[in-house]
Design an enzyme around this catalytic site. Structure first.
Site, mmCIF file in Angstrom:
data_model
loop_
_atom_site.group_PDB
_atom_site.id
_atom_site.type_symbol
_atom_site.label_atom_id
_atom_site.label_comp_id
_atom_site.label_asym_id
_atom_site.label_seq_id
_atom_site.Cartn_x
_atom_site.Cartn_y
_atom_site.Cartn_z
ATOM 1 N N CYS A 79 51.062 99.383 88.454
ATOM 2 C CA CYS A 79 50.523 100.738 88.354
ATOM 3 C C CYS A 79 50.247 101.335 89.741
ATOM 4 O O CYS A 79 51.184 101.736 90.428
ATOM 5 C CB CYS A 79 49.315 100.768 87.440
ATOM 6 S SG CYS A 79 48.935 102.430 86.836
ATOM 7 N N HIS A 169 50.368 97.658 83.092
ATOM 8 C CA HIS A 169 49.342 96.665 83.465
ATOM 9 C C HIS A 169 49.561 95.347 82.709
ATOM 10 O O HIS A 169 48.914 95.111 81.686
ATOM 11 C CB HIS A 169 47.954 97.196 83.109
ATOM 12 C CG HIS A 169 47.476 98.309 83.960
ATOM 13 N ND1 HIS A 169 46.706 98.109 85.091
ATOM 14 C CD2 HIS A 169 47.647 99.643 83.868
ATOM 15 C CE1 HIS A 169 46.428 99.279 85.641
ATOM 16 N NE2 HIS A 169 46.983 100.220 84.908
ATOM 17 N N GLU A 171 48.445 92.559 83.411
ATOM 18 C CA GLU A 171 47.214 91.758 83.477
ATOM 19 C C GLU A 171 46.240 92.091 82.352
ATOM 20 O O GLU A 171 45.288 91.347 82.132
ATOM 21 C CB GLU A 171 46.537 91.958 84.846
ATOM 22 C CG GLU A 171 45.839 93.279 85.066
ATOM 23 C CD GLU A 171 46.734 94.457 85.401
ATOM 24 O OE1 GLU A 171 46.189 95.545 85.677
ATOM 25 O OE2 GLU A 171 47.979 94.309 85.384
#
Length: 190
Positions: A79, A169, A171
């Site tokens: 991002c 994202h 994560e």
């Protein structure tokens, strides 16, 4: 192998949690003295690219990190990290690290309300969950940039040499394959 996570702002803790889950040693980069520590790769997390760039300059970390990236240090950018690496940002005269030969569109899907979740293919992995929050996308690439992921005809994942950059994202989802692909590329390089 030790991975450094830029820990000035944004979703760095979530990246650290993935690295913990995968059993990968990591350190946080918060100030210039942290750059003296030994690390083999770098993660640039999501967050606010303008704030991260400002803090990198304030902490005298910008130029040393840029040089390491230019010298081939493996980077995983998500991002805002993608925006930090991009050589061009639509509507802006300046860029940040400018080590990734792509043009990006910031907040391409609108503000926070334009955030969304989907599943799509990532080259070399297969289908993965993708969470987009005020995400950019890649509007142009140089010919030597490998496109890794496309959603709705927009480029959302690229690789250039040892730089991996995604508009979403990884994560924030339980799937760790994006990080695993990055870590495998580091192991293959050494």
């Amino acid at each position: 192998m030790t991975v450094a996570v830029l820990a000035l702002q944004g979703a760095f803790i979530e990246h650290e949690q993935v690295l913990n889950h995968l059993g990968v040693e990591h350190i946080e980069l918060r100030q210039a003295s942290d750059l003296k520590k030994t690390f083999d790769a770098l993660i640039l997390p999501g967050g606010e690219s303008t704030v991260q760039s400002l803090l990198l300059h304030e902490q005298n970390m910008f130029e040393p990190l840029k040089k390491r990236i230019e010298d081939g240090m493996p980077v995983l950018a998500t991002c805002a990290g993608l925006i930090l690496l991009a050589s061009e940002i639509e509507g802006q005269e300046t860029s940040h690290f400018a080590t990734l030969p792509v043009k990006v569109r910031r907040n391409a899907y609108g503000r926070q309300l334009g955030s969304f979740h989907t599943e799509s293919e990532v080259k070399g992995i297969g289908k993965v969950p993708m969470t987009f929050i005020r995400a950019p996308y890649v509007s142009e690439t140089s010919p030597d940039v490998e496109v890794l992921a496309v959603v709705d005809n927009k480029i959302v994942g690229v690789r250039y040499n040892s730089q991996f950059a995604y508009a979403f994202h990884p994560e924030l989802d339980d799937n760790t394959q994006i990080h695993e692909l990055f870590l495998r590329s580091i192991s293959a390089k050494s």
